[in-house]
Design a protein around this motif. Structure first.
Motif, PDB file in Angstrom:
ATOM      1  N   PRO A  95       0.745  -1.065   0.163  1.00 16.94           N
ATOM      2  CA  PRO A  95       0.217  -0.117  -0.091  1.00 16.94           C
ATOM      3  C   PRO A  95       0.726   1.272  -0.125  1.00 16.94           C
ATOM      4  O   PRO A  95       0.374   2.149  -0.785  1.00 16.94           O
ATOM      5  CB  PRO A  95      -0.834  -0.116   1.154  1.00 16.94           C
ATOM      6  N   ASP A  96       1.909   1.442   0.633  1.00 20.34           N
ATOM      7  CA  ASP A  96       2.669   2.636   0.723  1.00 20.34           C
ATOM      8  C   ASP A  96       3.864   2.937  -0.102  1.00 20.34           C
ATOM      9  O   ASP A  96       4.336   4.055  -0.140  1.00 20.34           O
ATOM     10  CB  ASP A  96       3.217   2.828   2.512  1.00 20.34           C
ATOM     11  N   ARG A  97       4.031   1.875  -0.986  1.00 23.38           N
ATOM     12  CA  ARG A  97       4.953   2.278  -2.103  1.00 23.38           C
ATOM     13  C   ARG A  97       4.940   1.510  -3.381  1.00 23.38           C
ATOM     14  O   ARG A  97       4.049   0.425  -3.389  1.00 23.38           O
ATOM     15  CB  ARG A  97       6.394   1.652  -1.308  1.00 23.38           C
ATOM     16  N   HIS A 145       3.574   6.670   0.042  1.00 17.89           N
ATOM     17  CA  HIS A 145       4.609   7.374   0.434  1.00 17.89           C
ATOM     18  C   HIS A 145       6.180   7.214   0.149  1.00 17.89           C
ATOM     19  O   HIS A 145       6.886   7.904   0.374  1.00 17.89           O
ATOM     20  CB  HIS A 145       4.818   7.042   2.174  1.00 17.89           C
ATOM     21  N   GLU A 146       6.320   6.308  -0.889  1.00 17.41           N
ATOM     22  CA  GLU A 146       7.809   5.729  -1.448  1.00 17.41           C
ATOM     23  C   GLU A 146       7.396   5.486  -2.891  1.00 17.41           C
ATOM     24  O   GLU A 146       6.705   4.588  -3.081  1.00 17.41           O
ATOM     25  CB  GLU A 146       8.306   5.022  -0.847  1.00 17.41           C
ATOM     26  N   ILE A 175       4.394  12.146  -0.998  1.00 20.59           N
ATOM     27  CA  ILE A 175       5.578  11.333  -1.370  1.00 20.59           C
ATOM     28  C   ILE A 175       6.940  11.774  -0.485  1.00 20.59           C
ATOM     29  O   ILE A 175       7.044  12.908  -0.407  1.00 20.59           O
ATOM     30  CB  ILE A 175       6.269  11.271  -2.565  1.00 20.59           C
ATOM     31  N   GLN A 176       7.294  10.848   0.650  1.00 25.31           N
ATOM     32  CA  GLN A 176       8.331  11.219   1.404  1.00 25.31           C
ATOM     33  C   GLN A 176       9.771  10.686   1.201  1.00 25.31           C
ATOM     34  O   GLN A 176      10.557  11.171   1.352  1.00 25.31           O
ATOM     35  CB  GLN A 176       7.967  10.428   2.628  1.00 25.31           C
ATOM     36  N   PHE A 177       9.612   9.415   0.210  1.00 30.04           N
ATOM     37  CA  PHE A 177      11.023   8.982  -0.110  1.00 30.04           C
ATOM     38  C   PHE A 177      10.827   8.617  -1.601  1.00 30.04           C
ATOM     39  O   PHE A 177      10.054   8.135  -2.007  1.00 30.04           O
ATOM     40  CB  PHE A 177      11.176   7.573   0.806  1.00 30.04           C
TER      41      PHE A 177
END
Ligand SMILES: *Cc1c(COP(=O)(O)O)cnc(C)c1O
Ligand code: SF4
Length: 348
Positions: A95-97, A145-146, A175-177
């Motif tokens: 889910p997060d990348r 997020h990535e 987007i953090q990374f």
């Protein structure tokens, strides 16, 4: 400005000319030419010290007739990227990348590559429309997020194209990374100049996962490329594939992981080899892998150790392959095995 790296050796004849293969093997390879891509840079050539049987670099990059030996259980898409493809080049498995396979080219073509079927095929190259569609997907999915830029190898892209991509990500607040998976720092180190590293700078956290399988690849030039990335404030991790005849013993892996820590690269993953077509000569059994990793644990500082993982065929993701250190007994207690094989009882 990085240019497409010079693919010094890119045909059977090139490998023959440099004495890396014999005439009879060249003939066999010519018959299968076009089946898999081949390329080796001059930097890699400089680190070859002998024939495949004795040299971990030769074995990884020089094509061999063993690649025509297909096994029934080998797959075109061994890790099941296709199952989670959301648009061309984009795989959304967690889910997060997201995994963005932004280019189909590499600086070298590894003989054990798990994406070998997809590489170097012009029909599969992403068009600008494909890239825009992928970026629109990432922009629209705020749970991401990535972004993991892979390929192929994203560091063969021009600095201009990379900069354009980075600008797009910089505009996406969620987007953090931004993570790059690349072999370029070790196989074409001169491309990783300080200017190149500057062009990656962003207010997001940049992570570079350096793919390397043997300490012999960490040449002075490779170390200086890694140093340039480090000086630019990039978080450096690594990824290694466990390969028969390359690194399938604890001492070799220990030297590699310590060598990486020396240049500020944290070993992150040791991958069990994937079932890519024509790679059975590289394969190691799970039992052998577990034994190597158990012996490693007894010899190396914990911070030098990556996770040993298996990518489940079919797209079900990566899971740690670990020895059964802690086993539940029927009476509710545990039998815990230490690194020397000794067993101990433990109760909650
Ligand atoms: C391996 C992989 C990732 C990244 O997983 P990490 O554990 O974060 O390295 C993401 N997406 C896909 C499809 C993958 O195969
Ligand atoms: S650099 Fe990566 S994608 Fe390219 S051939 Fe090697 S393993 Fe495959």
């Amino acid at each position: 400005m990085i240019k497409t790296p010079p693919k010094t050796l890119k045909s059977v004849q090139d490998f023959l000319k440099h004495g890396l293969i014999e005439q009879d093997e060249a003939q066999t390879l010519e018959r299968g030419a076009g089946l898999f891509q081949m390329a080796m840079t001059s930097a890699v050539l400089d680190t070859v010290r002998g024939a495949a049987a004795h040299d971990p670099i030769h074995k990884q990059y020089v094509p061999s007739a063993a690649e025509f030996n297909f096994k029934e259980d080998e797959l075109n898409d061994p890790i099941g990227d296709g199952a989670h493809r959301v648009c061309r080049g984009l795989v959304h498995r967690y889910p997060d990348r997201v995994l963005f396979k932004v280019t189909q080219s590499c600086a070298v073509y590894c003989r054990f590559c798990f994406r070998r079927e997809l590489l170097g095929d012009d029909d599969r190259t992403l068009t600008q429309e494909d890239i825009d569609a992928a970026l629109d997907y990432i922009a629209a999915h705020k749970g991401i997020h990535e972004v993991i830029l892979s390929g192929g190898d994203p560091f063969v892209m021009s600095a201009r194209r990379l900069k354009n991509l980075m600008e797009r990500f910089n505009q996406m607040e969620h987007i953090q990374f931004i993570r790059f998976h690349t072999r370029v720092p070790v196989v074409n180190p001169k491309a990783i100049t300080s200017q190149f590293c500057e062009s990656l700078k962003s207010h997001k956290r940049i992570i570079v996962s350096i793919h390397t399988n043997h300490v012999q690849e960490l040449s002075p030039a490779a170390k200086s490329a890694i140093d340039n990335l480090d000086k630019a404030g990039i978080t450096l991790i690594s990824q290694t594939v466990l390969l028969r005849g390359v690194n399938n013993n604890p001492e070799t892996l220990m030297d590699l992981f310590k060598g990486l820590m020396q240049v500020n690269v944290k070993p992150a993953y040791l991958h069990h080899p994937d079932k890519a077509k024509g790679t059975s000569h590289f394969r190691v059994s799970i039992e052998e892998g577990k034994e190597i990793f158990t012996r490693l644990r007894g010899q190396v500082s914990g911070h030098c150790l990556p996770d040993y993982v298996l990518d489940i065929p079919g797209g079900f993701g990566k899971v740690p392959v670990t020895a059964d250190w802690v086993k539940l007994q029927s009476d509710g207690s545990y039998i815990v095995t230490d690194i020397h094989g000794g067993t101990h009882q433990y109760k909650d």
